[in-house]
Design a protein around this motif. Structure first.
Motif, PDB file in Angstrom:
ATOM      1  N   TRP A  83      30.568 -28.024 -20.336  1.00  0.00           N
ATOM      2  CA  TRP A  83      29.660 -27.721 -21.427  1.00  0.00           C
ATOM      3  C   TRP A  83      28.871 -26.428 -21.221  1.00  0.00           C
ATOM      4  O   TRP A  83      28.045 -26.067 -22.059  1.00  0.00           O
ATOM      5  CB  TRP A  83      28.662 -28.865 -21.622  1.00  0.00           C
ATOM      6  CG  TRP A  83      29.294 -30.170 -21.963  1.00  0.00           C
ATOM      7  CD1 TRP A  83      29.540 -31.219 -21.116  1.00  0.00           C
ATOM      8  CD2 TRP A  83      29.770 -30.580 -23.254  1.00  0.00           C
ATOM      9  NE1 TRP A  83      30.136 -32.255 -21.790  1.00  0.00           N
ATOM     10  CE2 TRP A  83      30.286 -31.903 -23.103  1.00  0.00           C
ATOM     11  CE3 TRP A  83      29.808 -29.980 -24.512  1.00  0.00           C
ATOM     12  CZ2 TRP A  83      30.828 -32.604 -24.180  1.00  0.00           C
ATOM     13  CZ3 TRP A  83      30.348 -30.673 -25.568  1.00  0.00           C
ATOM     14  CH2 TRP A  83      30.851 -31.979 -25.400  1.00  0.00           C
ATOM     15  N   LEU A  87      26.377 -24.575 -24.068  1.00  0.00           N
ATOM     16  CA  LEU A  87      24.932 -24.796 -23.952  1.00  0.00           C
ATOM     17  C   LEU A  87      24.155 -23.538 -23.592  1.00  0.00           C
ATOM     18  O   LEU A  87      22.922 -23.583 -23.518  1.00  0.00           O
ATOM     19  CB  LEU A  87      24.657 -25.870 -22.892  1.00  0.00           C
ATOM     20  CG  LEU A  87      25.030 -27.304 -23.284  1.00  0.00           C
ATOM     21  CD1 LEU A  87      24.868 -28.244 -22.092  1.00  0.00           C
ATOM     22  CD2 LEU A  87      24.196 -27.788 -24.460  1.00  0.00           C
ATOM     23  N   VAL A  93      20.165 -29.962 -29.319  1.00  0.00           N
ATOM     24  CA  VAL A  93      21.541 -30.457 -29.434  1.00  0.00           C
ATOM     25  C   VAL A  93      21.560 -31.649 -30.376  1.00  0.00           C
ATOM     26  O   VAL A  93      20.718 -32.545 -30.280  1.00  0.00           O
ATOM     27  CB  VAL A  93      22.113 -30.873 -28.060  1.00  0.00           C
ATOM     28  CG1 VAL A  93      23.466 -31.562 -28.219  1.00  0.00           C
ATOM     29  CG2 VAL A  93      22.239 -29.657 -27.146  1.00  0.00           C
ATOM     30  N   HIS A  95      24.309 -34.470 -31.285  1.00  0.00           N
ATOM     31  CA  HIS A  95      25.590 -34.965 -30.781  1.00  0.00           C
ATOM     32  C   HIS A  95      26.134 -36.038 -31.711  1.00  0.00           C
ATOM     33  O   HIS A  95      25.685 -37.186 -31.694  1.00  0.00           O
ATOM     34  CB  HIS A  95      25.397 -35.509 -29.367  1.00  0.00           C
ATOM     35  CG  HIS A  95      26.670 -35.943 -28.702  1.00  0.00           C
ATOM     36  ND1 HIS A  95      27.860 -35.254 -28.822  1.00  0.00           N
ATOM     37  CD2 HIS A  95      26.937 -37.010 -27.900  1.00  0.00           C
ATOM     38  CE1 HIS A  95      28.796 -35.869 -28.120  1.00  0.00           C
ATOM     39  NE2 HIS A  95      28.269 -36.936 -27.564  1.00  0.00           N
ATOM     40  N   CYS A 130      22.677 -30.834 -20.481  1.00  0.00           N
ATOM     41  CA  CYS A 130      21.500 -30.446 -21.261  1.00  0.00           C
ATOM     42  C   CYS A 130      20.242 -30.438 -20.402  1.00  0.00           C
ATOM     43  O   CYS A 130      19.421 -29.514 -20.479  1.00  0.00           O
ATOM     44  CB  CYS A 130      21.320 -31.405 -22.441  1.00  0.00           C
ATOM     45  SG  CYS A 130      22.513 -31.205 -23.778  1.00  0.00           S
ATOM     46  N   SER A 133      20.289 -27.528 -18.125  1.00  0.00           N
ATOM     47  CA  SER A 133      20.134 -26.253 -18.825  1.00  0.00           C
ATOM     48  C   SER A 133      18.767 -26.087 -19.464  1.00  0.00           C
ATOM     49  O   SER A 133      18.473 -25.036 -20.030  1.00  0.00           O
ATOM     50  CB  SER A 133      21.216 -26.125 -19.918  1.00  0.00           C
ATOM     51  OG  SER A 133      22.512 -26.191 -19.367  1.00  0.00           O
ATOM     52  N   VAL A 135      17.556 -27.892 -22.092  1.00  0.00           N
ATOM     53  CA  VAL A 135      17.526 -28.190 -23.528  1.00  0.00           C
ATOM     54  C   VAL A 135      16.297 -29.034 -23.838  1.00  0.00           C
ATOM     55  O   VAL A 135      15.999 -29.999 -23.140  1.00  0.00           O
ATOM     56  CB  VAL A 135      18.818 -28.922 -23.952  1.00  0.00           C
ATOM     57  CG1 VAL A 135      18.697 -29.457 -25.373  1.00  0.00           C
ATOM     58  CG2 VAL A 135      20.014 -27.994 -23.833  1.00  0.00           C
ATOM     59  N   PHE A 138      17.443 -33.594 -27.726  1.00  0.00           N
ATOM     60  CA  PHE A 138      18.811 -34.091 -27.831  1.00  0.00           C
ATOM     61  C   PHE A 138      18.813 -35.256 -28.809  1.00  0.00           C
ATOM     62  O   PHE A 138      18.124 -36.261 -28.597  1.00  0.00           O
ATOM     63  CB  PHE A 138      19.300 -34.558 -26.457  1.00  0.00           C
ATOM     64  CG  PHE A 138      20.728 -35.024 -26.419  1.00  0.00           C
ATOM     65  CD1 PHE A 138      21.754 -34.141 -26.094  1.00  0.00           C
ATOM     66  CD2 PHE A 138      21.060 -36.344 -26.685  1.00  0.00           C
ATOM     67  CE1 PHE A 138      23.081 -34.566 -26.041  1.00  0.00           C
ATOM     68  CE2 PHE A 138      22.378 -36.781 -26.642  1.00  0.00           C
ATOM     69  CZ  PHE A 138      23.390 -35.885 -26.312  1.00  0.00           C
ATOM     70  N   CYS A 181      17.483 -38.383 -19.246  1.00  0.00           N
ATOM     71  CA  CYS A 181      16.263 -37.723 -19.717  1.00  0.00           C
ATOM     72  C   CYS A 181      15.013 -38.216 -19.004  1.00  0.00           C
ATOM     73  O   CYS A 181      13.975 -37.540 -19.024  1.00  0.00           O
ATOM     74  CB  CYS A 181      16.097 -37.929 -21.217  1.00  0.00           C
ATOM     75  SG  CYS A 181      17.331 -37.067 -22.215  1.00  0.00           S
ATOM     76  N   THR A 186      13.648 -32.796 -21.045  1.00  0.00           N
ATOM     77  CA  THR A 186      14.487 -32.988 -22.230  1.00  0.00           C
ATOM     78  C   THR A 186      14.113 -34.281 -22.933  1.00  0.00           C
ATOM     79  O   THR A 186      14.099 -35.351 -22.330  1.00  0.00           O
ATOM     80  CB  THR A 186      15.977 -33.041 -21.838  1.00  0.00           C
ATOM     81  OG1 THR A 186      16.344 -31.824 -21.191  1.00  0.00           O
ATOM     82  CG2 THR A 186      16.849 -33.236 -23.064  1.00  0.00           C
TER      83      THR A 186
END
Length: 341
Positions: A83, A87, A93, A95, A130, A133, A135, A138, A181, A186
Motif C-alpha cells: 500500500w 498512501l 482513507v 475503504h 495507514c 504512514s 493517516v 480511516f 488504531c 489514526t
C-alpha cells in the motif's frame, strides 16, 4: 418530481457541505471505486471537496474515471498487497473494496477463503500501513450482517453474531481496524450498512428488476416481511459525513434511512408504472423450494425480516438522509437507462 439519479451532482444536498467545523483533507484514498457504491461516492467526493486530491487504489486500471482522479494499481487485495505508493501523502482513507456477499453460488470453501483474503487480510494490511504512514482518518464500510439476521430489530448495542463467510470476514476486518488504531493517531469510523438500493444495485435487486422487465409472474404478493434498506445517495452522504465529522471518530454505527419495506412493496416500487404480475403463494413453499435448490440465503433475503435501528448515527452526527423515502421510491421505479448512480 425529478428522480435523484437524474438531477445534477450539485443539486444533491450533501450533509458534509453544511458542517461548519468539518475536518478537511489534502489527499483522500478510496478503495472500491469501481463498485456500485464506490462509483457514486467518487463522484460525490469530487463535487463536495473540489480542493481535495482524490486517489483510488485499484487491482487493475479502471476506464471511465475522471482524469483528475489518480489511479494507483496495487494488484490483488490480500495480505501481501503493498500500500506504500497508494498512501503516499494521504491523510484520509475510505475503504469500500470487498469480496461481495454471495447468494446461492460461490458459498463453499473457496468463497470463504476469498472473503478472508480480501475483506479481512487486505483490510488489516491497509490499516496497519495507514497507522505507519500517519493517516488521520480511516472509514470502513461494513455490513449489518456482523450482528446476525435472527433478531427482530438490530441495534448498535447488540453483540456481534455473524453467520456467513462474508459477515464473518467483515467482522474480523472491523476488529483489525480497532486493534491497529488503538493507541495511535489514526482515528477510525465503521459504518454498517443494510442492503443498498439504487438503479444499478446488484444481487437480488437486479434479479427482481429482470423479472419485472420480463413481466414474469412473481409469487410474492402476500409476503409481509419488514426489511430495512438504504438508498445509494443516502449511504454516500453518511460516508462523507462520517469522514469529516469529529463525533464519528473511533465509533461504529448501524445505518439505515426511511426505507423499511416488505418484499412485495419493494417489487411494486421497482416496477414503478410498469405492468407486472404479482400473485399470492405460500411463503413456506417458496422457502422450501429455494432451500431445495440450495439457495436458503436467497429465501431469507426475499422472505425474512431484517430491521435496523439507525438512530445512534442520526443522533451523534445530527444526520437527516438527504433523499427522502418518497424521492427514493420514485427513483427506483424510474427509467434505469442512462442512470449514473
Amino acid at each position: 418530481m425529478e428522480h435523484p439519479q437524474q438531477i445534477s451532482q450539485g443539486s444533491v444536498r450533501w450533509s458534509a457541505l453544511s458542517l461548519d467545523d468539518a475536518e478537511t483533507f489534502s489527499t483522500l484514498l478510496l478503495t472500491g471505486a469501481s463498485g456500485f457504491v464506490g462509483r457514486r461516492l467518487l463522484q460525490a467526493l469530487q463535487h463536495a471537496f473540489p480542493q481535495t486530491r482524490i486517489r483510488v487504489a485499484v487491482r487493475c486500471p479502471v476506464s471511465g474515471l475522471s482524469p483528475e482522479v489518480e489511479q494507483v494499481v496495487v494488484g490483488d487485495f490480500n495480505a501481501h498487497t503493498n500500500w506504500a505508493a497508494a498512501l503516499s501523502g494521504v491523510d484520509g482513507v475510505m475503504h469500500l473494496a470487498a469480496r461481495a456477499h454471495r447468494i446461492g453460488r460461490d458459498v463453499g470453501a473457496n468463497h470463504a477463503s476469498q472473503c478472508q483474503a480480501v475483506n479481512r487480510d487486505a483490510t488489516e494490511g491497509l490499516i496497519r500501513s495507514c497507522v505507519q504512514s500517519g493517516v488521520r482518518k480511516f472509514v470502513l464500510l461494513s455490513t449489518v450482517g456482523v450482528l446476525g439476521r435472527h433478531r427482530d430489530v438490530l441495534r448498535d448495542t447488540d453483540a456481534a453474531a455473524p453467520d456467513d463467510p462474508y459477515s464473518v470476514s467483515k467482522w474480523e476486518a472491523e476488529q483489525c481496524v480497532r486493534a491497529a488504531c488503538r493507541g495511535s493517531s489514526t482515528r477510525f469510523v465503521v459504518l454498517r450498512s443494510p442492503l443498498v438500493l439504487g438503479s444499478e444495485a446488484p444481487g437480488n435487486i437486479r434479479l427482481l428488476r429482470t423479472w419485472i422487465h420480463r413481466r414474469l409472474p412473481l409469487p410474492l404478493a402476500t409476503v409481509k416481511n419488514r426489511r430495512s434498506f438504504i438508498y445509494i445517495d443516502n449511504l454516500v452522504d453518511a460516508l462523507m459525513l462520517a469522514l469529516v465529522h469529529g463525533n464519528a471518530d473511533n465509533r461504529s454505527f448501524l445505518l439505515t434511512d426511511d426505507l423499511t419495506l416488505s418484499t412485495a412493496n419493494l417489487v411494486r416500487a421497482l416496477a414503478g408504472g410498469r405492468r407486472f404480475a404479482l400473485f399470492p403463494f405460500p411463503s413456506k413453499w417458496i422457502r422450501g423450494g429455494l432451500s431445495y435448490l440450495g439457495k436458503p440465503g436467497q429465501a431469507e433475503q426475499l422472505l425474512g425480516s431484517l430491521e435496523v435501528d439507525g438512530s445512534f448515527f442520526r443522533e451523534c452526527l445530527r444526520w437527516t438522509p438527504p433523499v427522502t423515502k418518497e424521492e427514493a421510491l420514485l427513483a427506483l421505479g424510474g427509467n434505469d437507462k442512462g442512470s449514473k448512480c
